[in-house]
Write a protein that holds these residues in place. Structure first.
Motif, PDB file in Angstrom:
ATOM      1  N   LYS A 106       0.756  -1.430   0.035  1.00 40.56           N
ATOM      2  CA  LYS A 106      -0.221   0.107  -0.039  1.00 40.56           C
ATOM      3  C   LYS A 106       0.819   1.303  -0.059  1.00 40.56           C
ATOM      4  O   LYS A 106       0.508   2.220  -0.651  1.00 40.56           O
ATOM      5  N   VAL A 107       1.910   1.153   0.785  1.00 42.09           N
ATOM      6  CA  VAL A 107       2.790   2.403   0.662  1.00 42.09           C
ATOM      7  C   VAL A 107       3.425   2.435  -0.686  1.00 42.09           C
ATOM      8  O   VAL A 107       3.525   3.787  -0.801  1.00 42.09           O
ATOM      9  N   GLN A 108       4.092   1.371  -1.149  1.00 42.62           N
ATOM     10  CA  GLN A 108       4.818   1.701  -2.243  1.00 42.62           C
ATOM     11  C   GLN A 108       3.704   2.164  -3.659  1.00 42.62           C
ATOM     12  O   GLN A 108       4.064   2.848  -4.676  1.00 42.62           O
ATOM     13  N   LEU A 109       2.459   1.627  -3.333  1.00 44.25           N
ATOM     14  CA  LEU A 109       1.573   2.105  -4.569  1.00 44.25           C
ATOM     15  C   LEU A 109       1.350   3.717  -4.612  1.00 44.25           C
ATOM     16  O   LEU A 109       1.163   4.034  -5.509  1.00 44.25           O
ATOM     17  N   LYS A 110       1.402   4.208  -3.350  1.00 43.98           N
ATOM     18  CA  LYS A 110       1.100   5.354  -3.318  1.00 43.98           C
ATOM     19  C   LYS A 110       2.208   6.330  -3.927  1.00 43.98           C
ATOM     20  O   LYS A 110       2.001   7.341  -4.598  1.00 43.98           O
ATOM     21  N   LYS A 111       3.384   5.711  -3.546  1.00 42.05           N
ATOM     22  CA  LYS A 111       4.541   6.561  -3.849  1.00 42.05           C
ATOM     23  C   LYS A 111       4.606   6.194  -5.656  1.00 42.05           C
ATOM     24  O   LYS A 111       4.856   7.272  -6.288  1.00 42.05           O
ATOM     25  N   LEU A 112       4.685   4.957  -6.187  1.00 39.66           N
ATOM     26  CA  LEU A 112       4.991   4.518  -7.494  1.00 39.66           C
ATOM     27  C   LEU A 112       3.779   5.036  -8.670  1.00 39.66           C
ATOM     28  O   LEU A 112       4.096   5.223  -9.823  1.00 39.66           O
ATOM     29  N   GLN A 113       2.592   5.271  -7.910  1.00 43.03           N
ATOM     30  CA  GLN A 113       1.193   5.726  -8.902  1.00 43.03           C
ATOM     31  C   GLN A 113       1.687   7.272  -9.450  1.00 43.03           C
ATOM     32  O   GLN A 113       1.079   7.499 -10.502  1.00 43.03           O
ATOM     33  N   VAL A 115       4.464   8.271 -10.298  1.00 38.20           N
ATOM     34  CA  VAL A 115       5.329   8.322 -11.554  1.00 38.20           C
ATOM     35  C   VAL A 115       4.877   7.256 -12.520  1.00 38.20           C
ATOM     36  O   VAL A 115       5.795   6.872 -13.346  1.00 38.20           O
ATOM     37  N   GLY A 116       3.537   6.808 -12.247  1.00 37.58           N
ATOM     38  CA  GLY A 116       3.025   5.815 -13.446  1.00 37.58           C
ATOM     39  C   GLY A 116       3.553   4.568 -13.282  1.00 37.58           C
ATOM     40  O   GLY A 116       3.530   3.820 -14.359  1.00 37.58           O
ATOM     41  N   LYS A 117       4.068   4.147 -12.234  1.00 42.17           N
ATOM     42  CA  LYS A 117       4.538   2.664 -12.115  1.00 42.17           C
ATOM     43  C   LYS A 117       3.589   2.025 -10.820  1.00 42.17           C
ATOM     44  O   LYS A 117       2.923   2.544 -10.175  1.00 42.17           O
ATOM     45  N   VAL A 118       3.581   0.648 -10.930  1.00 43.56           N
ATOM     46  CA  VAL A 118       3.064  -0.187  -9.803  1.00 43.56           C
ATOM     47  C   VAL A 118       3.803  -1.226  -9.400  1.00 43.56           C
ATOM     48  O   VAL A 118       4.769  -1.709 -10.097  1.00 43.56           O
ATOM     49  N   PRO A 119       3.788  -1.312  -7.972  1.00 42.84           N
ATOM     50  CA  PRO A 119       4.936  -2.097  -7.290  1.00 42.84           C
ATOM     51  C   PRO A 119       4.704  -3.780  -7.477  1.00 42.84           C
ATOM     52  O   PRO A 119       3.279  -3.993  -7.920  1.00 42.84           O
ATOM     53  N   ASN A 120       5.452  -4.623  -7.053  1.00 41.66           N
ATOM     54  CA  ASN A 120       4.979  -5.905  -7.219  1.00 41.66           C
ATOM     55  C   ASN A 120       3.953  -6.237  -6.112  1.00 41.66           C
ATOM     56  O   ASN A 120       3.867  -5.547  -5.085  1.00 41.66           O
ATOM     57  N   PRO A 121       2.932  -7.083  -6.361  1.00 43.90           N
ATOM     58  CA  PRO A 121       1.828  -7.090  -5.284  1.00 43.90           C
ATOM     59  C   PRO A 121       2.543  -7.981  -4.272  1.00 43.90           C
ATOM     60  O   PRO A 121       3.437  -8.825  -4.320  1.00 43.90           O
ATOM     61  N   PRO A 122       1.676  -8.270  -3.239  1.00 38.40           N
ATOM     62  CA  PRO A 122       2.257  -9.234  -1.935  1.00 38.40           C
ATOM     63  C   PRO A 122       2.515 -10.643  -2.436  1.00 38.40           C
ATOM     64  O   PRO A 122       1.708 -11.075  -3.599  1.00 38.40           O
ATOM     65  N   LEU A 123       3.187 -11.233  -2.268  1.00 39.64           N
ATOM     66  CA  LEU A 123       3.563 -12.632  -2.392  1.00 39.64           C
ATOM     67  C   LEU A 123       2.514 -13.383  -2.404  1.00 39.64           C
ATOM     68  O   LEU A 123       2.031 -14.435  -2.938  1.00 39.64           O
ATOM     69  N   TYR A 124       1.556 -13.289  -1.128  1.00 42.75           N
ATOM     70  CA  TYR A 124       0.469 -14.192  -0.643  1.00 42.75           C
ATOM     71  C   TYR A 124      -0.337 -13.214   0.605  1.00 42.75           C
ATOM     72  O   TYR A 124       0.058 -12.193   0.755  1.00 42.75           O
ATOM     73  N   GLU A 125      -1.363 -13.774   0.585  1.00 42.93           N
ATOM     74  CA  GLU A 125      -2.242 -12.921   1.674  1.00 42.93           C
ATOM     75  C   GLU A 125      -2.719 -13.937   2.758  1.00 42.93           C
ATOM     76  O   GLU A 125      -2.242 -15.040   2.872  1.00 42.93           O
ATOM     77  N   GLU A 126      -3.296 -13.424   3.848  1.00 43.43           N
ATOM     78  CA  GLU A 126      -3.490 -14.280   4.846  1.00 43.43           C
ATOM     79  C   GLU A 126      -4.307 -15.401   4.584  1.00 43.43           C
ATOM     80  O   GLU A 126      -3.965 -16.810   5.415  1.00 43.43           O
ATOM     81  N   VAL A 383      22.144   7.881   6.973  1.00 40.45           N
ATOM     82  CA  VAL A 383      21.191   7.089   6.200  1.00 40.45           C
ATOM     83  C   VAL A 383      19.833   7.540   5.973  1.00 40.45           C
ATOM     84  O   VAL A 383      19.299   8.478   6.862  1.00 40.45           O
ATOM     85  N   LYS A 384      19.146   6.991   5.149  1.00 43.58           N
ATOM     86  CA  LYS A 384      17.746   7.549   5.009  1.00 43.58           C
ATOM     87  C   LYS A 384      16.792   6.415   5.675  1.00 43.58           C
ATOM     88  O   LYS A 384      16.865   5.085   5.466  1.00 43.58           O
ATOM     89  N   ILE A 385      16.059   7.032   6.453  1.00 43.79           N
ATOM     90  CA  ILE A 385      14.928   6.275   7.386  1.00 43.79           C
ATOM     91  C   ILE A 385      13.589   7.212   7.167  1.00 43.79           C
ATOM     92  O   ILE A 385      13.612   8.252   7.569  1.00 43.79           O
ATOM     93  N   LEU A 386      12.642   6.551   6.576  1.00 41.14           N
ATOM     94  CA  LEU A 386      11.108   6.930   6.273  1.00 41.14           C
ATOM     95  C   LEU A 386      11.319   8.221   5.789  1.00 41.14           C
ATOM     96  O   LEU A 386      10.535   9.318   5.944  1.00 41.14           O
ATOM     97  N   GLY A 387      11.972   8.163   4.527  1.00 41.64           N
ATOM     98  CA  GLY A 387      12.175   9.372   3.896  1.00 41.64           C
ATOM     99  C   GLY A 387      13.097  10.420   4.354  1.00 41.64           C
ATOM    100  O   GLY A 387      13.131  11.621   3.518  1.00 41.64           O
ATOM    101  N   GLU A 388      13.875  10.373   5.307  1.00 46.66           N
ATOM    102  CA  GLU A 388      14.609  11.610   5.932  1.00 46.66           C
ATOM    103  C   GLU A 388      16.235  10.865   5.893  1.00 46.66           C
ATOM    104  O   GLU A 388      16.292   9.951   6.278  1.00 46.66           O
ATOM    105  N   GLU A 389      17.234  12.035   5.614  1.00 40.89           N
ATOM    106  CA  GLU A 389      18.326  11.860   6.021  1.00 40.89           C
ATOM    107  C   GLU A 389      18.753  11.760   7.399  1.00 40.89           C
ATOM    108  O   GLU A 389      18.569  12.995   8.101  1.00 40.89           O
ATOM    109  N   ILE A 390      19.258  10.817   8.172  1.00 44.86           N
ATOM    110  CA  ILE A 390      19.519  10.864   9.598  1.00 44.86           C
ATOM    111  C   ILE A 390      21.037  10.502   9.678  1.00 44.86           C
ATOM    112  O   ILE A 390      21.722   9.607   9.226  1.00 44.86           O
TER     113      ILE A 390
END
Length: 460
Positions: A106-113, A115-126, A383-390
């Protein structure tokens, strides 16, 4: 008879070995790839999951069991063999993995959408996890032989790694001859709390042995406990916090066990301790329902009191409770996942503490190549943590004596009981460490070693 190497080779994750014997196909583990190997999770299995008859699961760490639901999704309908504790732990581990995959998606989907991209789906579900758990149909105690066929038999032995962990002894009758194989899974350290020391293996013709720490020896566990106490005293004297990235399974329980010891001995400074991991909390409770796997010391304590409980210990399941921890600027020991800093609540605690020189960051587990934890240990900053340089200004401790993997000395001792096998296959380690251990094995025991490659299929 032949063996295929489809994970846990030339790397420390994704453990997966295919044994073909007596017209049966048996997988030893089916783990998730992590770190630099993560891309392999999205490649097709190099075998047909529908043709697998059995999966023998050595233990429930995610790099050994994490692709089992994917195997089921792709058509596996055989039986899974494990200890009872491994079965119960695997359910918690796999449900958590499915949840984490979905949240990351869900996090990656928001970011990549954007720029017109789609992340790999989860390998499996519950749902896939629950389907997989239905296939855990054979639970074995240690030392009880199980006949897959009349000519193919397995026995689980105590690996001393985590609760319920096992190494697998295999006997194959072929061409009127008996051949014995051993798959080590992960082998534990001696003289650690909670679980027993690894059992001695039987004589074998072929041994498949992990080499995670094949290049070095650990400090003693007593020395490692003193290092942890030094880190705590440093941070509290400086007015900071202690941050411990921890695997939810085994490591979190060991840290609690040691902190309780410090408290009872009067060595632990006044502090608040936060176990900030719903999975670790659930696993700690599960541990207490399986004291039959404890070593003698822990079992004796268990009969008198809770070995994982001490004053000012707070279990934080709720997200808001977790966030509130970051208002504590000193005198806190924060234990959170993930152990490799690949995600989870630990990242938020690093965001608030890593840049503070008065804090201590304590690694008590292995950090594979490509992970944030490994980069910090190697000195990367910022290092980058949660989008910030720390900036990394906290004092960094690496305490290998807490490792649930045995070291070079322990591996050599364990292998010595196999009595000069025809071949020792070095698995579950980084290439350079395998090469060092290969030489040490020849010098110390005179054993012939071989380092397999991913996808290799060998006749034995």
């Amino acid at each position: 008879m032949r063996v295929g190497f489809y994970g846990g080779v030339e790397g420390v994750t994704g453990s997966c070995f295919l044994l073909e014997a007596d017209n049966k196909k048996v997988l030893i583990d089916c783990g998730l790839f992590q770190g630099l190997e993560e891309y392999k999770n999205y490649e097709p299995f190099p075998f047909n999951p529908r043709e697998i008859d059995y999966v023998v699961l050595t233990h429930a760490h995610i790099d050994h069991c994490g692709r089992i639901p994917l195997l089921v999704r792709e058509g596996f309908r055989g039986k899974i063999i494990s200890t009872e504790a491994t079965k119960r732990i695997a359910l918690l581990m796999l449900l958590d993995a499915a949840k984490v995959m979905y949240e990351n998606y869900k996090v990656q989907l928001k970011k990549l959408q954007r720029v017109g991209k789609v992340p790999n789906p989860p390998l499996y579900e519950e749902y896939d996890v629950l389907e997989a758990i239905e296939l855990f149909r054979i639970t074995l105690p240690y030392d009880k032989e199980f006949n897959i066929t009349n000519n193919l038999k397995i026995t689980l032995k105590d690996a001393g790694h985590i609760l319920g962990s096992a190494f697998v002894e295999v006997e194959v009758y072929e061409d009127k001859k008996s051949k014995r194989l051993i798959f080590s899974g992960d082998l534990g350290n001696k003289n650690k709390p909670i679980v027993r020391d690894p059992q001695r293996p039987s004589k074998a013709d072929y041994v498949f042995v992990e080499t995670t720490y094949g290049d070095r020896n650990h400090k003693s566990f007593e020395e490692s406990k003193e290092e942890l106490l030094d880190a705590i005293n440093y941070a509290f004297k400086m007015g900071g916090n202690v941050i411990i990235p921890s695997y939810a399974l085994e490591r979190a329980q060991e840290v609690l066990f040691v902190l309780r010891e410090f408290y009872e001995m009067g060595k632990l400074p006044k502090c608040k301790i936060f176990l900030d991991s719903p999975l670790a909390i659930s696993l700690t409770n599960l541990f207490k329902s399986h004291p039959e796997f404890f070593d003698e010391e822990t079992y004796r304590i268990f009969l008198e009191r809770d070995p994982f409980k001490l004053p000012n210990l707070y279990y934080t399941r709720d997200v808001e409770e977790s966030k509130s921890i970051n208002s504590v600027t000193s005198g806190a020991i924060i234990i959170a996942g993930s152990g490799m800093l690949t995600g989870g609540r630990i990242l938020y605690h690093l965001k608030y503490n890593l840049w503070r020189p008065e804090c201590a960051l304590v690694f008590v587990g292995y950090q594979p190549k490509g992970t944030l934890g490994r980069r910090i240990i190697e000195g990367e900053s910022p290092v980058k943590i949660l989008g910030e340089e720390i900036e990394v200004k906290a004092k960094v401790y690496t305490i290998n004596g807490f490792s649930s993997h045995t070291d070079q000395k322990g591996l050599l001792e364990w292998l010595s009981y196999t009595q000069n096998p025809k071949k020792v296959f070095l698995i579950h380690g980084e290439r350079e460490k395998m090469t060092i251990f290969e030489q040490k094995l020849k010098e110390s025991l005179g054993f012939d070693a071989y380092i397999p490659t991913y996808g290799e299929l060998l006749e034995l």
